[in-house]
Design a protein around this motif. Sequence first.
Motif, PDB file in Angstrom:
ATOM      1  N   THR A   1       0.818  -1.209   0.000  1.00  7.43           N
ATOM      2  CA  THR A   1       0.000   0.000   0.000  1.00  7.43           C
ATOM      3  C   THR A   1       0.853   1.261   0.000  1.00  7.43           C
ATOM      4  OG1 THR A   1      -1.814  -1.126   1.135  1.00  7.43           O
ATOM      5  CG2 THR A   1      -1.777   1.275   1.289  1.00  7.43           C
ATOM      6  N   GLU A   2       1.953   1.244   0.764  1.00  7.37           N
ATOM      7  CA  GLU A   2       2.816   2.434   0.820  1.00  7.37           C
ATOM      8  C   GLU A   2       3.355   2.786  -0.574  1.00  7.37           C
ATOM      9  OE1 GLU A   2       4.808   3.652   4.931  1.00  7.37           O
ATOM     10  OE2 GLU A   2       5.872   2.014   3.954  1.00  7.37           O
ATOM     11  N   LEU A   3       3.843   1.786  -1.285  1.00 12.90           N
ATOM     12  CA  LEU A   3       4.372   2.046  -2.632  1.00 12.90           C
ATOM     13  C   LEU A   3       3.247   2.416  -3.598  1.00 12.90           C
ATOM     14  CD1 LEU A   3       7.105  -0.712  -3.131  1.00 12.90           C
ATOM     15  CD2 LEU A   3       7.427   1.737  -2.800  1.00 12.90           C
ATOM     16  N   PHE A   4       2.130   1.764  -3.468  1.00 12.41           N
ATOM     17  CA  PHE A   4       0.990   2.064  -4.327  1.00 12.41           C
ATOM     18  C   PHE A   4       0.618   3.539  -4.235  1.00 12.41           C
ATOM     19  CE2 PHE A   4      -3.602   2.343  -5.088  1.00 12.41           C
ATOM     20  CZ  PHE A   4      -3.704   1.745  -6.334  1.00 12.41           C
ATOM     21  N   GLN A   5       0.563   4.057  -2.994  1.00 11.47           N
ATOM     22  CA  GLN A   5       0.238   5.467  -2.789  1.00 11.47           C
ATOM     23  C   GLN A   5       1.363   6.373  -3.295  1.00 11.47           C
ATOM     24  OE1 GLN A   5      -2.679   6.559  -1.834  1.00 11.47           O
ATOM     25  NE2 GLN A   5      -3.501   4.534  -1.371  1.00 11.47           N
ATOM     26  N   LEU A   6       2.616   5.943  -3.080  1.00 11.38           N
ATOM     27  CA  LEU A   6       3.764   6.750  -3.508  1.00 11.38           C
ATOM     28  C   LEU A   6       3.781   6.928  -5.022  1.00 11.38           C
ATOM     29  CD1 LEU A   6       6.550   8.069  -2.636  1.00 11.38           C
ATOM     30  CD2 LEU A   6       7.569   5.892  -3.334  1.00 11.38           C
ATOM     31  N   PHE A   7       3.554   5.853  -5.762  1.00 10.59           N
ATOM     32  CA  PHE A   7       3.631   5.912  -7.220  1.00 10.59           C
ATOM     33  C   PHE A   7       2.552   6.821  -7.820  1.00 10.59           C
ATOM     34  CE2 PHE A   7       5.676   1.461  -7.087  1.00 10.59           C
ATOM     35  CZ  PHE A   7       6.934   2.019  -6.970  1.00 10.59           C
ATOM     36  N   LYS A   8       1.491   7.041  -7.071  1.00  9.46           N
ATOM     37  CA  LYS A   8       0.442   7.943  -7.552  1.00  9.46           C
ATOM     38  C   LYS A   8       0.847   9.411  -7.402  1.00  9.46           C
ATOM     39  CE  LYS A   8      -3.141   6.488  -5.168  1.00  9.46           C
ATOM     40  NZ  LYS A   8      -4.557   6.318  -4.745  1.00  9.46           N
ATOM     41  N   ILE A   9       1.842   9.670  -6.549  1.00 13.23           N
ATOM     42  CA  ILE A   9       2.206  11.042  -6.196  1.00 13.23           C
ATOM     43  C   ILE A   9       3.451  11.539  -6.923  1.00 13.23           C
ATOM     44  CG2 ILE A   9       2.955  12.531  -4.282  1.00 13.23           C
ATOM     45  CD1 ILE A   9       1.372  10.663  -2.406  1.00 13.23           C
ATOM     46  N   ILE A  10       4.476  10.685  -6.994  1.00 12.56           N
ATOM     47  CA  ILE A  10       5.792  11.169  -7.425  1.00 12.56           C
ATOM     48  C   ILE A  10       5.930  11.213  -8.943  1.00 12.56           C
ATOM     49  CG2 ILE A  10       6.892  10.322  -5.327  1.00 12.56           C
ATOM     50  CD1 ILE A  10       8.072   8.023  -7.039  1.00 12.56           C
ATOM     51  N   ASN A  11       6.894  12.014  -9.370  1.00 14.68           N
ATOM     52  CA  ASN A  11       7.319  12.071 -10.770  1.00 14.68           C
ATOM     53  C   ASN A  11       8.752  11.542 -10.817  1.00 14.68           C
ATOM     54  OD1 ASN A  11       8.201  12.707 -13.323  1.00 14.68           O
ATOM     55  ND2 ASN A  11       7.588  14.865 -13.249  1.00 14.68           N
ATOM     56  N   PHE A  12       8.963  10.442 -11.519  1.00 11.61           N
ATOM     57  CA  PHE A  12      10.289   9.821 -11.546  1.00 11.61           C
ATOM     58  C   PHE A  12      11.358  10.758 -12.103  1.00 11.61           C
ATOM     59  CE2 PHE A  12       7.852   5.776 -11.367  1.00 11.61           C
ATOM     60  CZ  PHE A  12       8.502   5.203 -10.288  1.00 11.61           C
ATOM     61  N   GLU A  13      10.976  11.689 -12.929  1.00 10.46           N
ATOM     62  CA  GLU A  13      11.938  12.619 -13.515  1.00 10.46           C
ATOM     63  C   GLU A  13      12.587  13.510 -12.461  1.00 10.46           C
ATOM     64  OE1 GLU A  13      10.917  14.537 -17.471  1.00 10.46           O
ATOM     65  OE2 GLU A  13       8.928  13.932 -16.768  1.00 10.46           O
ATOM     66  N   THR A  14      11.857  13.780 -11.387  1.00  7.84           N
ATOM     67  CA  THR A  14      12.329  14.746 -10.380  1.00  7.84           C
ATOM     68  C   THR A  14      12.476  14.131  -8.995  1.00  7.84           C
ATOM     69  OG1 THR A  14      10.036  15.448 -10.003  1.00  7.84           O
ATOM     70  CG2 THR A  14      11.323  16.697 -11.628  1.00  7.84           C
ATOM     71  N   THR A  15      12.606  12.803  -8.926  1.00  7.42           N
ATOM     72  CA  THR A  15      12.675  12.106  -7.638  1.00  7.42           C
ATOM     73  C   THR A  15      13.990  11.346  -7.509  1.00  7.42           C
ATOM     74  OG1 THR A  15      10.269  11.827  -7.575  1.00  7.42           O
ATOM     75  CG2 THR A  15      11.566  10.396  -6.147  1.00  7.42           C
ATOM     76  N   ILE A  16      14.602  11.413  -6.340  1.00  8.55           N
ATOM     77  CA  ILE A  16      15.756  10.563  -6.035  1.00  8.55           C
ATOM     78  C   ILE A  16      15.370   9.592  -4.932  1.00  8.55           C
ATOM     79  CG2 ILE A  16      17.517  12.197  -6.801  1.00  8.55           C
ATOM     80  CD1 ILE A  16      17.985  12.945  -3.868  1.00  8.55           C
ATOM     81  N   PHE A  17      15.998   8.416  -4.946  1.00 10.69           N
ATOM     82  CA  PHE A  17      15.687   7.345  -3.996  1.00 10.69           C
ATOM     83  C   PHE A  17      16.934   7.015  -3.183  1.00 10.69           C
ATOM     84  CE2 PHE A  17      12.948   6.889  -7.681  1.00 10.69           C
ATOM     85  CZ  PHE A  17      11.683   6.810  -7.096  1.00 10.69           C
ATOM     86  N   LEU A  18      16.795   7.028  -1.876  1.00  6.56           N
ATOM     87  CA  LEU A  18      17.882   6.657  -0.969  1.00  6.56           C
ATOM     88  C   LEU A  18      17.575   5.271  -0.424  1.00  6.56           C
ATOM     89  CD1 LEU A  18      18.028   9.980   1.122  1.00  6.56           C
ATOM     90  CD2 LEU A  18      19.043   9.521  -1.130  1.00  6.56           C
ATOM     91  N   ILE A  19      18.323   4.270  -0.864  1.00  8.34           N
ATOM     92  CA  ILE A  19      18.121   2.899  -0.379  1.00  8.34           C
ATOM     93  C   ILE A  19      18.992   2.735   0.864  1.00  8.34           C
ATOM     94  CG2 ILE A  19      18.038   0.476  -1.012  1.00  8.34           C
ATOM     95  CD1 ILE A  19      16.404   2.434  -2.816  1.00  8.34           C
ATOM     96  N   SER A  20      18.350   2.719   2.015  1.00  9.83           N
ATOM     97  CA  SER A  20      19.057   2.814   3.298  1.00  9.83           C
ATOM     98  C   SER A  20      19.017   1.477   4.031  1.00  9.83           C
ATOM     99  CB  SER A  20      18.434   3.918   4.156  1.00  9.83           C
ATOM    100  OG  SER A  20      18.466   5.158   3.477  1.00  9.83           O
ATOM    101  N   SER A  21      20.094   0.754   3.939  1.00  9.28           N
ATOM    102  CA  SER A  21      20.195  -0.551   4.609  1.00  9.28           C
ATOM    103  C   SER A  21      21.657  -0.817   4.927  1.00  9.28           C
ATOM    104  CB  SER A  21      19.653  -1.662   3.706  1.00  9.28           C
ATOM    105  OG  SER A  21      19.909  -2.936   4.272  1.00  9.28           O
TER     106      SER A  21
END
Length: 548
Positions: free
Chosen positions: A187-207
């Motif tokens: 659900t979290e990703l489902f909601q996120l993909f409705k909001i963001i624009n991949f052209e202007t988004t960066i992703f921090l994979i934190s592990s």
Amino acid sequence: MKNIAPVKTTSWKELNNHFQEIKHVHLIDLFNKDKDRFKKFSFTFQNKLLLDISKNRITHTTVQLLLNLANEMNLSTAIQAMFSGSNINFTEKRPVLHTALRNKSNNQIILNGFDIMPEIKFVLDKIQSFSEQVISGKWKGYSGKKITTVVNVGIGGSDLGPKMVTDALKPYKNHLNMYFISNIDSTELFQLFKIINFETTIFLISSKTFTTQETMINAKTIKRYFLKKVGNIEYMDQHFFAVTMAFRKAENFGILKSNVFRLWDWVGGRYSIWSAMGLSIALSIGFKNFSQLLSGAYDMDVHFQQTNFGSNMPVLLALIGIWYNNFFNTETEAILPYDQYLHRLPEYIQQSNMESNGKNIDRNGNQVSWQTGPIIWGTVGTNGQHSFYQLMHQGTKLIPCDFIAPIVSQNPIYNHHEILLSNFFAQTHALAFGNFFYKQDNIISSKYNMKNQYIEKFKFFEGNRPSNTLLFHKIDPYSLGLLIALYEHKIFTQGVIFNIFSFDQWGVELGKQISQSIYSDLSNKNSILNYDDSTLGLINYYNKSTLC
């Protein structure tokens, strides 16, 4: 560190005897006997913080016996061991050096013969450079557009800390939109993909290990969606970043080596906001404010190391917590911030404390016979007053509380903050003294024909319910650093005295291992299941339901 059972110390036995003498003494009597009680039991830190412990069921004798316990358990030696990089995370054979990440002195910190401070400074410089590029708009996405959105993908310490801090410091926030993805629930990703624009988004994979199940599954799903949208794997270089100690795994995922921000194995996840795990914080509030957060924590480190235990804020809070949990058998502590920006603080302290000190095996490998970490819970402001405060005031549980508030509001509107603080002060007063200062109302209920005396029983507040008060001038980056480090050192102090290892968390592993086995059984309907009758029944019910 001294590996002895605290219950076998002389101090513990003396505390037991003292408890029998004081357990029924009321706070009213303690205040009546000492008109300077507040002055004697309150402490200030650089005009930034006031700590009041006077509304606790303690006397000077109590405090002295608790301090004797700290000394008998060699707390000073343990503090020195942590700050010097000894392997106090014994079961994982690691030092515990999150304090080095905020070290503002010119002192070297030697680990395995090498000074680790240049390495730490290199990562901080990298955080500064990258955060300034993104905030200024110099760092652009694959289509040449400026970055507007940051998504941090992590869980536990890689999520709770950065999320709590960025919320707490929203008054210092810049234009970037911040999102935190942690739950494996799609659900979290489902909601996120409705909001963001991949052209202007960066992703921090934190592990830290780049193997955390929830984080890596979420990261792989984001990567699939990204590549499906943009159609070119090379575009990942402008949009994907890793915060990890596993460089090769990050590179195998497809992240450019220069886009990896380093962690070290001597930083526990729940203590990692001071490291590159705080990259999302620096992006949200700017590196200058992030540096102030580190400065506040460093100053609390110095206080913890150098201040006499009788005036040492983390030590006193830790000892009072042990007093209630082990002698009054309270079992829980409530964290009650009266500031909306601190609404995630109880959850953050919950993880820090319960993951650190939720242990039942001591440092000698024996089962403990005393209480270790308490249950931590709470919520923000007057919301709680209309929820669980009823139980706190008149229930059968004794619940020690920490009340936290700023003197100055970040958003003053009319008299809102004064009303908020009037509730803040009123609650600690009412918990401590009950109806003592007030006459009972004369209530007559003709409807139920009840006598005054009967009604008054329901309106009676016995008081004698303890609390600590932490009053800040303002919740800013520096003060928040103070507050977080204060609780870190409280938790550490308690772990030392409980004679447990606070910096491992083996308790989270078993469920993960079993879940991997169950996942294969959920995926393979024809597998032969080998579980208890209940779990077997639940899995079979699920499998049958998915076939319908």
